[in-house]
Design an enzyme around this catalytic site. Structure first.
Site, PDB file in Angstrom:
ATOM      1  N   ARG A 135       8.572   6.116   7.725  1.00 29.82           N
ATOM      2  CA  ARG A 135       7.751   4.628   7.915  1.00 29.82           C
ATOM      3  C   ARG A 135       6.366   5.045   8.349  1.00 29.82           C
ATOM      4  NH1 ARG A 135       9.623   0.063   9.467  1.00 29.82           N
ATOM      5  NH2 ARG A 135       7.390  -0.554   9.311  1.00 29.82           N
TER       6      ARG A 135
ATOM      7  N   ARG B  49       1.929   8.544   7.338  1.00 31.63           N
ATOM      8  CA  ARG B  49       2.415   9.415   5.999  1.00 31.63           C
ATOM      9  C   ARG B  49       1.896  10.564   5.675  1.00 31.63           C
ATOM     10  NH1 ARG B  49       5.880   4.584   3.031  1.00 31.63           N
ATOM     11  NH2 ARG B  49       5.731   2.981   4.680  1.00 31.63           N
TER      12      ARG B  49
ATOM     13  N   LYS C  53       3.793  -6.912  -3.482  1.00 29.00           N
ATOM     14  CA  LYS C  53       5.011  -6.074  -3.611  1.00 29.00           C
ATOM     15  C   LYS C  53       5.674  -6.183  -2.345  1.00 29.00           C
ATOM     16  CE  LYS C  53       3.506  -1.616  -1.781  1.00 29.00           C
ATOM     17  NZ  LYS C  53       4.101  -1.646  -0.575  1.00 29.00           N
ATOM     18  N   ASP C  54       5.023  -6.768  -1.024  1.00 30.10           N
ATOM     19  CA  ASP C  54       5.840  -7.040   0.381  1.00 30.10           C
ATOM     20  C   ASP C  54       6.316  -8.550   0.133  1.00 30.10           C
ATOM     21  OD1 ASP C  54       5.650  -4.475   0.875  1.00 30.10           O
ATOM     22  OD2 ASP C  54       3.805  -4.569   2.087  1.00 30.10           O
TER      23      ASP C  54
ATOM     24  N   CYS D  20      12.989  -7.195  -1.956  1.00 35.57           N
ATOM     25  CA  CYS D  20      11.606  -6.351  -2.014  1.00 35.57           C
ATOM     26  C   CYS D  20      12.166  -4.916  -1.860  1.00 35.57           C
ATOM     27  CB  CYS D  20      10.666  -6.760  -1.203  1.00 35.57           C
ATOM     28  SG  CYS D  20      10.118  -8.472  -1.397  1.00 35.57           S
TER      29      CYS D  20
ATOM     30  N   ARG E 107      13.386   2.204  -3.965  1.00 37.74           N
ATOM     31  CA  ARG E 107      12.881   2.522  -5.594  1.00 37.74           C
ATOM     32  C   ARG E 107      12.312   3.944  -5.847  1.00 37.74           C
ATOM     33  NH1 ARG E 107       7.989   2.820  -7.541  1.00 37.74           N
ATOM     34  NH2 ARG E 107       7.044   2.154  -5.467  1.00 37.74           N
ATOM     35  N   ARG E 108      11.559   4.441  -4.913  1.00 41.82           N
ATOM     36  CA  ARG E 108      11.007   5.868  -5.193  1.00 41.82           C
ATOM     37  C   ARG E 108      12.086   6.832  -5.064  1.00 41.82           C
ATOM     38  NH1 ARG E 108       5.889   4.104  -1.510  1.00 41.82           N
ATOM     39  NH2 ARG E 108       4.479   3.141  -3.146  1.00 41.82           N
TER      40      ARG E 108
END
Length: 331
Positions: free
Chosen positions: A150, A156, A84-85, A243, A132-133
Site C-alpha cells: 500500500r 511504492r 477505477k476506485d 473495485c 487483479r494484478r
C-alpha cells in the site's frame, strides 16, 4: 447556449495525496480555462490514513466515501475521483456529470536495473496492492513472488529503489499525471495484463440536483471515454464484483470500414494464486456499452468466474470528514 456559471468559486473536493491533488488541479485548470473560478478543498479519507490491506477496509471505495459525504453535506460542489476506485453502485443524490478524456489505461512496471516482466528472474519479488494484478502476474507463469503493498507513488517506487523488492506494478496514468513515466521499465501490454475497469479515467461527481455544476462538468465530458468505461464497469456490475476484485477490462472504440463505430471489449477474471484464468471478449454497437459489458459478464459467469469473485464490498459507513481549502492552507 452558454453554460451557466456559479456566483462564487466552485469548491472542488479532492483527496490529499500528491497524485489526487495533481489530477484535481488538472481538472481545475481545465475549468478555469473555460472561465470558471475554482478552489480546491482537500478531504481526508480513510484510505489515505489507514494503510491496512484494502480488502480489510471494504475495498477501494474507502477513497470515495469521504469525498461523497463532503458533497452530500454541501461542503464541496464537486469531487474528482479516479474512476477505477469508484464503486459501481450509484450513490443516491449524486451523479457523475463529467468523464474527461482518459489517460493511457495500461499498467506499468518499475523494476530494478530497468528489467522488463519477461527479464525478471524466477523468485523475483513484485509488489502490488491489486488482486487483479496479482492474478494476472501469477497467470503468466513466471515464478514471481507477489507481495501486497500500500502507499502513494513514492512509497511504492521506494520499495524498488531501496532494494526491498525487485519490481512494483502501478497504473501508468498516475505516473503520467505526475510526470514520472521515464522512471518505468516497461508499459505492460494488455495481452499480458488487462487494466482495472475505468483505469486512467477521472470521474467528476456532483449533487444530482445541482444543475449549474452538472452543466459546468458536462463541458469536460468525452463521449468515447464515457462509452468505453461504461462498458468496462458494466462487466464489474454484472459480475457483482467490487473495485478490488480480480477483474480486468479494457474497451476500445473501433471504426468499421463503413464508418460505423463499435466497442471492442476484453475482460479477465482470475484467481490470485494463478489456478484460474478466464479471458473473454465481446464486440457490439457504440451506443450499447452497458449491454456489451453485461453480455461479456454473462459469458464469464457461464465459464466459472463466480468461483473467484469475492462478495461486493458493503456500502461505506458515513465517514468523519475533514476538509482544508486552498485559502486555509496558504495562511
Amino acid at each position: 447556449m452558454s453554460t451557466p456559471r456559479h456566483e462564487r468559486p466552485i469548491r472542488l473536493g479532492t483527496r490529499r495525496s500528491h497524485l489526487a491533488v495533481t489530477q484535481s488541479t488538472h481538472v481545475a485548470d481545465a475549468l478555469r480555462a473555460r472561465g470558471h473560478e475554482v478552489e480546491l478543498v482537500e478531504v481526508t479519507t480513510e484510505g489515505d490514513i489507514n494503510l491496512a490491506p484494502l480488502a480489510q477496509m471494504g475495498g477501494t471505495g474507502v477513497f470515495a466515501a469521504a469525498l461523497r459525504q463532503a458533497l452530500l453535506s454541501g461542503e464541496v460542489d464537486m469531487a474528482v475521483h479516479s474512476l477505477k476506485d469508484l464503486p459501481v453502485a450509484r450513490e443516491p443524490g449524486l451523479v457523475v456529470a463529467g468523464i474527461p478524456t482518459r489517460e493511457d489505461p495500461r499498467d506499468i512496471l518499475v523494476a530494478r536495473d530497468g528489467l522488463t516482466l519477461g527479464e525478471l528472474p524466477a523468485g523475483a519479488v513484485v509488489g502490488t496492492g491489486s488482486p487483479r494484478r496479482a492474478a494476472q502476474l501469477q497467470a503468466l507463469g513466471l515464478g514471481l513472488e507477489i507481495r501486497d503493498i500500500r502507499g502513494n507513488i513514492d512509497t511504492r517506487m521506494g520499495f524498488v529503489t531501496k532494494g526491498e523488492m525487485d519490481a512494483v506494478v502501478l497504473a501508468r496514468a498516475g505516473l503520467a499525471r505526475v510526470g514520472r513515466t521515464d522512471e518505468a521499465s516497461e508499459t505492460i501490454d494488455p495481452l499480458q495484463m488487462l487494466p482495472a475497469p475505468g483505469q486512467g479515467a477521472l470521474a467528476l461527481e456532483c449533487r444530482e440536483d445541482d444543475e449549474v455544476t452538472r452543466a459546468v462538468l458536462a463541458e469536460l465530458d468525452d463521449a468515447d471515454t464515457r462509452a468505453a468505461v461504461t462498458a468496462e464497469r458494466a462487466v464489474l456490475d454484472a459480475l457483482e464484483a467490487g473495485c478490488a476484485a480480480p477483474v480486468g477490462a479494457l474497451a476500445e472504440i473501433v471504426e468499421e470500414p463503413d464508418g460505423t463505430l463499435e466497442i471492442s471489449l476484453r475482460a479477465f477474471v482470475g484467481a490470485t494464486d494463478g489456478s484460474l484464468e478466464l479471458r473473454r471478449s465481446e464486440v457490439g454497437p457504440y451506443d450499447d456499452p452497458q449491454g456489451i459489458g453485461e453480455r461479456l459478464a454473462r459469458t464469464l459467469l457461464d465459464d466459472g468466474a463466480a468461483a473467484v469473485i469475492p462478495p461486493r464490498e458493503p456500502r461505506q459507513q458515513t465517514p468523519r470528514v475533514e476538509t482544508t481549502t486552498e485559502s486555509e492552507r496558504s495562511k
